[in-house]
Design a protein around this motif. Structure first.
Motif, PDB file in Angstrom:
ATOM      1  N   ASP A  58       0.993  -1.101   0.216  1.00 47.85           N
ATOM      2  CA  ASP A  58      -0.225  -0.206   0.032  1.00 47.85           C
ATOM      3  C   ASP A  58       0.922   1.279   0.035  1.00 47.85           C
ATOM      4  O   ASP A  58       1.341   1.625   0.944  1.00 47.85           O
ATOM      5  CB  ASP A  58      -0.989  -0.113   1.187  1.00 47.85           C
ATOM      6  CG  ASP A  58      -1.754   1.251   1.367  1.00 47.85           C
ATOM      7  OD1 ASP A  58      -2.022   1.938   0.190  1.00 47.85           O
ATOM      8  OD2 ASP A  58      -2.147   1.627   2.179  1.00 47.85           O
ATOM      9  N   LEU A  59       1.106   2.021  -1.017  1.00 47.43           N
ATOM     10  CA  LEU A  59       1.959   3.121  -1.264  1.00 47.43           C
ATOM     11  C   LEU A  59       1.417   4.118  -0.500  1.00 47.43           C
ATOM     12  O   LEU A  59       2.294   5.230   0.004  1.00 47.43           O
ATOM     13  CB  LEU A  59       1.908   3.541  -2.657  1.00 47.43           C
ATOM     14  CG  LEU A  59       2.650   2.442  -3.593  1.00 47.43           C
ATOM     15  CD1 LEU A  59       2.664   2.991  -5.040  1.00 47.43           C
ATOM     16  CD2 LEU A  59       4.199   2.039  -2.944  1.00 47.43           C
ATOM     17  N   GLN A  60      -0.052   4.399  -0.103  1.00 44.29           N
ATOM     18  CA  GLN A  60      -0.433   5.329   0.756  1.00 44.29           C
ATOM     19  C   GLN A  60       0.173   5.362   2.210  1.00 44.29           C
ATOM     20  O   GLN A  60       0.058   6.197   2.918  1.00 44.29           O
ATOM     21  CB  GLN A  60      -1.947   5.295   0.746  1.00 44.29           C
ATOM     22  CG  GLN A  60      -2.425   5.514  -0.702  1.00 44.29           C
ATOM     23  CD  GLN A  60      -2.057   6.714  -1.243  1.00 44.29           C
ATOM     24  OE1 GLN A  60      -2.040   7.917  -0.679  1.00 44.29           O
ATOM     25  NE2 GLN A  60      -1.802   6.906  -2.402  1.00 44.29           N
ATOM     26  N   ALA A  61       0.498   4.105   2.598  1.00 47.49           N
ATOM     27  CA  ALA A  61       1.140   3.854   3.955  1.00 47.49           C
ATOM     28  C   ALA A  61       2.559   4.085   3.918  1.00 47.49           C
ATOM     29  O   ALA A  61       3.013   3.863   5.316  1.00 47.49           O
ATOM     30  CB  ALA A  61       0.496   2.460   4.461  1.00 47.49           C
ATOM     31  N   HIS A  62       3.343   4.231   2.932  1.00 48.51           N
ATOM     32  CA  HIS A  62       4.755   4.243   3.221  1.00 48.51           C
ATOM     33  C   HIS A  62       5.355   5.284   2.227  1.00 48.51           C
ATOM     34  O   HIS A  62       4.741   5.741   1.186  1.00 48.51           O
ATOM     35  CB  HIS A  62       5.160   3.003   2.490  1.00 48.51           C
ATOM     36  CG  HIS A  62       4.901   1.567   3.324  1.00 48.51           C
ATOM     37  ND1 HIS A  62       5.286   1.424   4.247  1.00 48.51           N
ATOM     38  CD2 HIS A  62       4.007   0.807   2.772  1.00 48.51           C
ATOM     39  CE1 HIS A  62       5.100   0.240   4.749  1.00 48.51           C
ATOM     40  NE2 HIS A  62       4.164  -0.446   3.908  1.00 48.51           N
ATOM     41  N   ARG A  63       6.330   5.838   2.616  1.00 54.19           N
ATOM     42  CA  ARG A  63       7.044   6.769   1.749  1.00 54.19           C
ATOM     43  C   ARG A  63       7.753   6.124   0.948  1.00 54.19           C
ATOM     44  O   ARG A  63       8.604   5.200   1.557  1.00 54.19           O
ATOM     45  CB  ARG A  63       7.810   7.931   2.775  1.00 54.19           C
ATOM     46  CG  ARG A  63       6.701   8.941   3.585  1.00 54.19           C
ATOM     47  CD  ARG A  63       7.318   9.743   4.419  1.00 54.19           C
ATOM     48  NE  ARG A  63       8.057  10.702   3.500  1.00 54.19           N
ATOM     49  CZ  ARG A  63       8.981  11.566   3.875  1.00 54.19           C
ATOM     50  NH1 ARG A  63       9.260  11.360   5.210  1.00 54.19           N
ATOM     51  NH2 ARG A  63       9.833  11.984   3.185  1.00 54.19           N
ATOM     52  N   TYR A  77      13.759   2.256  -6.691  1.00 57.30           N
ATOM     53  CA  TYR A  77      12.613   2.915  -5.479  1.00 57.30           C
ATOM     54  C   TYR A  77      12.981   2.161  -4.018  1.00 57.30           C
ATOM     55  O   TYR A  77      12.945   0.757  -4.017  1.00 57.30           O
ATOM     56  CB  TYR A  77      11.438   2.854  -6.133  1.00 57.30           C
ATOM     57  CG  TYR A  77      11.199   3.626  -7.230  1.00 57.30           C
ATOM     58  CD1 TYR A  77      10.803   4.933  -7.222  1.00 57.30           C
ATOM     59  CD2 TYR A  77      11.548   3.324  -8.704  1.00 57.30           C
ATOM     60  CE1 TYR A  77      10.700   5.917  -8.139  1.00 57.30           C
ATOM     61  CE2 TYR A  77      11.438   4.176  -9.624  1.00 57.30           C
ATOM     62  CZ  TYR A  77      11.114   5.333  -9.309  1.00 57.30           C
ATOM     63  OH  TYR A  77      10.904   6.254 -10.678  1.00 57.30           O
ATOM     64  N   LEU A  78      13.293   2.876  -2.931  1.00 60.12           N
ATOM     65  CA  LEU A  78      13.175   2.211  -1.815  1.00 60.12           C
ATOM     66  C   LEU A  78      12.315   2.835  -0.807  1.00 60.12           C
ATOM     67  O   LEU A  78      11.728   3.930  -0.918  1.00 60.12           O
ATOM     68  CB  LEU A  78      14.675   2.408  -1.221  1.00 60.12           C
ATOM     69  CG  LEU A  78      15.785   1.939  -2.346  1.00 60.12           C
ATOM     70  CD1 LEU A  78      16.811   2.657  -1.682  1.00 60.12           C
ATOM     71  CD2 LEU A  78      15.840   0.597  -2.193  1.00 60.12           C
ATOM     72  N   ARG A  79      11.671   2.201   0.353  1.00 60.19           N
ATOM     73  CA  ARG A  79      11.156   2.843   1.254  1.00 60.19           C
ATOM     74  C   ARG A  79      11.754   3.632   1.992  1.00 60.19           C
ATOM     75  O   ARG A  79      12.825   3.492   2.538  1.00 60.19           O
ATOM     76  CB  ARG A  79      10.670   1.618   2.222  1.00 60.19           C
ATOM     77  CG  ARG A  79       9.313   0.898   1.657  1.00 60.19           C
ATOM     78  CD  ARG A  79       8.855  -0.282   2.590  1.00 60.19           C
ATOM     79  NE  ARG A  79       8.037  -1.167   2.354  1.00 60.19           N
ATOM     80  CZ  ARG A  79       7.629  -2.235   2.720  1.00 60.19           C
ATOM     81  NH1 ARG A  79       8.055  -2.452   3.870  1.00 60.19           N
ATOM     82  NH2 ARG A  79       6.627  -2.972   2.035  1.00 60.19           N
TER      83      ARG A  79
END
Length: 81
Positions: A58-63, A77-79
């Protein structure tokens, strides 16, 4: 060799031998350490983790942080922590 040619050599003007070695080393690090491979369940070859079933993040929950490789030719692309 085809991947190297398509992803790097067709897009980078190599100036001299040392430049070619640096570009190749950067691409090898990216290809084996970060780039996802379908045959390994989207894990890179250098990953010690066993391939598992694909999960959706869920990309909304992670930067997410973008890191340019090869002068911005490729992006990783990394968290973000």
């Amino acid at each position: 060799m085809g991947t190297l040619r398509r992803e790097v050599l067709d897009r980078v003007l190599i100036y001299k031998k040392t430049h070619a070695q640096a570009v190749l080393a950067d691409h090898i690090r990216h290809y084996n350490g970060h780039r996802p491979h379908q045959s390994r369940a989207q894990l890179p070859p250098a990953s010690d983790a066993p391939p598992t079933a694909a999960t959706v993040t869920d990309l909304q929950a992670h930067r997410i942080r973008r890191r340019p490789v090869l002068g911005g030719l490729v992006n990783e692309y990394l968290r973000a922590i």
